[in-house]
Design a protein around this motif. Structure first.
Motif, PDB file in Angstrom:
ATOM      1  N   LEU A 190     -15.146   5.890  -4.463  1.00 43.94           N
ATOM      2  CA  LEU A 190     -13.597   6.186  -4.774  1.00 43.94           C
ATOM      3  C   LEU A 190     -13.592   5.309  -6.186  1.00 43.94           C
ATOM      4  O   LEU A 190     -12.970   4.198  -5.734  1.00 43.94           O
ATOM      5  CB  LEU A 190     -12.773   6.147  -3.859  1.00 43.94           C
ATOM      6  N   THR A 191     -13.520   5.655  -7.184  1.00 42.36           N
ATOM      7  CA  THR A 191     -13.415   4.703  -8.311  1.00 42.36           C
ATOM      8  C   THR A 191     -12.349   4.990  -9.100  1.00 42.36           C
ATOM      9  O   THR A 191     -11.875   4.094 -10.010  1.00 42.36           O
ATOM     10  CB  THR A 191     -14.750   4.725  -9.228  1.00 42.36           C
ATOM     11  N   ASP A 192     -11.962   6.283  -8.973  1.00 44.39           N
ATOM     12  CA  ASP A 192     -10.435   6.761 -10.025  1.00 44.39           C
ATOM     13  C   ASP A 192      -9.463   6.292  -9.020  1.00 44.39           C
ATOM     14  O   ASP A 192      -8.915   7.169  -8.657  1.00 44.39           O
ATOM     15  CB  ASP A 192     -10.656   8.139 -10.165  1.00 44.39           C
ATOM     16  N   ILE A 193      -8.946   5.039  -9.524  1.00 39.99           N
ATOM     17  CA  ILE A 193      -7.890   4.285  -8.614  1.00 39.99           C
ATOM     18  C   ILE A 193      -6.982   3.949  -9.704  1.00 39.99           C
ATOM     19  O   ILE A 193      -7.182   3.044 -10.797  1.00 39.99           O
ATOM     20  CB  ILE A 193      -8.389   3.172  -7.883  1.00 39.99           C
ATOM     21  N   GLN A 194      -5.702   4.148  -9.516  1.00 43.85           N
ATOM     22  CA  GLN A 194      -4.583   3.708 -10.281  1.00 43.85           C
ATOM     23  C   GLN A 194      -3.828   2.549  -9.580  1.00 43.85           C
ATOM     24  O   GLN A 194      -3.219   3.139  -8.235  1.00 43.85           O
ATOM     25  CB  GLN A 194      -3.798   4.421 -10.832  1.00 43.85           C
ATOM     26  N   PHE A 195      -3.487   1.497  -9.994  1.00 41.74           N
ATOM     27  CA  PHE A 195      -2.568   0.414  -9.089  1.00 41.74           C
ATOM     28  C   PHE A 195      -1.114   0.213  -9.562  1.00 41.74           C
ATOM     29  O   PHE A 195      -1.316   0.359 -10.887  1.00 41.74           O
ATOM     30  CB  PHE A 195      -3.311  -0.909  -9.249  1.00 41.74           C
ATOM     31  N   ILE A 196      -0.279   0.631  -8.826  1.00 47.20           N
ATOM     32  CA  ILE A 196       1.118   0.082  -9.326  1.00 47.20           C
ATOM     33  C   ILE A 196       1.588  -1.032  -8.599  1.00 47.20           C
ATOM     34  O   ILE A 196       1.943  -0.899  -7.369  1.00 47.20           O
ATOM     35  CB  ILE A 196       2.092   1.367  -9.064  1.00 47.20           C
ATOM     36  N   ASN A 197       1.847  -2.141  -9.071  1.00 42.48           N
ATOM     37  CA  ASN A 197       2.072  -3.517  -8.571  1.00 42.48           C
ATOM     38  C   ASN A 197       3.542  -3.799  -8.781  1.00 42.48           C
ATOM     39  O   ASN A 197       3.866  -4.197 -10.086  1.00 42.48           O
ATOM     40  CB  ASN A 197       1.071  -4.663  -8.715  1.00 42.48           C
ATOM     41  N   ALA A 198       4.330  -4.010  -7.707  1.00 50.37           N
ATOM     42  CA  ALA A 198       5.374  -4.461  -7.827  1.00 50.37           C
ATOM     43  C   ALA A 198       5.422  -6.060  -7.391  1.00 50.37           C
ATOM     44  O   ALA A 198       5.299  -6.407  -6.519  1.00 50.37           O
ATOM     45  CB  ALA A 198       6.555  -3.772  -6.854  1.00 50.37           C
ATOM     46  N   ASN A 199       5.705  -6.735  -8.362  1.00 48.08           N
ATOM     47  CA  ASN A 199       5.334  -8.145  -8.440  1.00 48.08           C
ATOM     48  C   ASN A 199       6.810  -9.033  -8.241  1.00 48.08           C
ATOM     49  O   ASN A 199       7.750  -8.329  -8.466  1.00 48.08           O
ATOM     50  CB  ASN A 199       4.615  -8.723  -9.618  1.00 48.08           C
ATOM     51  N   SER A 200       6.901 -10.181  -7.916  1.00 51.01           N
ATOM     52  CA  SER A 200       8.062 -10.937  -7.990  1.00 51.01           C
ATOM     53  C   SER A 200       9.075 -10.715  -7.033  1.00 51.01           C
ATOM     54  O   SER A 200      10.320 -10.697  -7.325  1.00 51.01           O
ATOM     55  CB  SER A 200       8.520 -11.187  -9.388  1.00 51.01           C
ATOM     56  N   LEU A 201       8.909 -10.274  -5.964  1.00 50.92           N
ATOM     57  CA  LEU A 201       9.969  -9.456  -5.136  1.00 50.92           C
ATOM     58  C   LEU A 201      10.709 -10.350  -4.269  1.00 50.92           C
ATOM     59  O   LEU A 201      11.780 -10.284  -3.782  1.00 50.92           O
ATOM     60  CB  LEU A 201       9.396  -8.317  -4.235  1.00 50.92           C
ATOM     61  N   THR A 202      10.353 -11.545  -4.389  1.00 56.33           N
ATOM     62  CA  THR A 202      10.725 -12.891  -3.550  1.00 56.33           C
ATOM     63  C   THR A 202      11.257 -13.996  -4.733  1.00 56.33           C
ATOM     64  O   THR A 202      11.537 -15.093  -4.222  1.00 56.33           O
ATOM     65  CB  THR A 202       9.942 -13.535  -2.556  1.00 56.33           C
TER      66      THR A 202
END
Length: 206
Positions: free
Chosen positions: A170-182
């Motif tokens: 499984l190589t077709d991966i999209q990341f959506i990263n929500a950073n800085s939440l604290t």
């Protein structure tokens, strides 16, 4: 019709950002594609077992040789692998814990990374068997782990997930990263707004 497997791994309920964002993705997708089937698994509230010695014995031996004990030891894993392989696409909600993934999600990964089910060992080496599928992985992180951040070197979450899913094909991966939440209200609001915009873009392109 597309079969989608949606998995959350946070032990939190309504306070979970990863749950909130993964739900927004799936709801948005379902609004655009009502004919698609969505299966849901909540690892945060209903964790799967960790592997043990009988599991290992069953996983690395032919099913026809299994005793009743080994058959039972691998039963849940078989169910999880069947569910995983039945899906065409995946939506994972994964918070960052101690720079990596929660143990609930690691236990799930250990259950589905199986010889002769999701990867093969042949004379040419190791080969992933999960091909032609796509995944969106939505993460929530307390700090900023983007490439320009001093914390970037501590991000073992995205590299690990790319490696282990890539290992099974499984190589077709999209990341959506929500950073800085604290890192304060302003940083959290901005990060969640950026994640929601990325979700809308991903829905349009997926």
């Amino acid at each position: 019709m597309v079969n989608i497997l949606h998995i959350d791994s946070s032990p939190r309920a309504e306070r979970s950002h990863s749950r909130e964002l993964s739900k927004e993705f799936v709801s948005g997708w379902k609004a655009e594609h009502p004919e698609d089937a969505i299966a849901y698994r909540d690892l945060g509230h209903h964790p799967v077992p960790h592997v043990d010695e009988p599991w290992i014995a069953a996983s690395f031996s032919p099913p026809e040789t299994h005793t009743p004990e080994l058959t039972e030891a691998i039963r849940i894993s078989n169910e999880l692998v069947d569910e995983f392989l039945a899906a065409d696409r995946y939506v994972f909600g994964v918070p960052m814990y101690n720079f990596n993934i929660p143990s609930t999600f690691k236990a799930y990964i250990d259950q589905i990374v199986r010889p002769n089910r999701t990867f093969a060992i042949d004379p040419q080496g190791l080969r992933g068997l999960v091909e032609g599928k796509k995944a969106v992985i939505i993460t929530s992180r307390g700090n900023d782990f983007r490439a320009t951040s001093p914390y970037a070197a501590y991000d073992f979450q995205e590299p690990y997930l790319r490696a282990i899913f890539g290992f099974i094909g499984l190589t077709d991966i999209q990341f959506i990263n929500a950073n800085s939440l604290t890192e304060g209200d302003d940083a959290r609001t901005q990060s969640l707004s950026e994640a929601r915009a990325a979700i809308q873009d991903a829905i349009a392109q997926w």
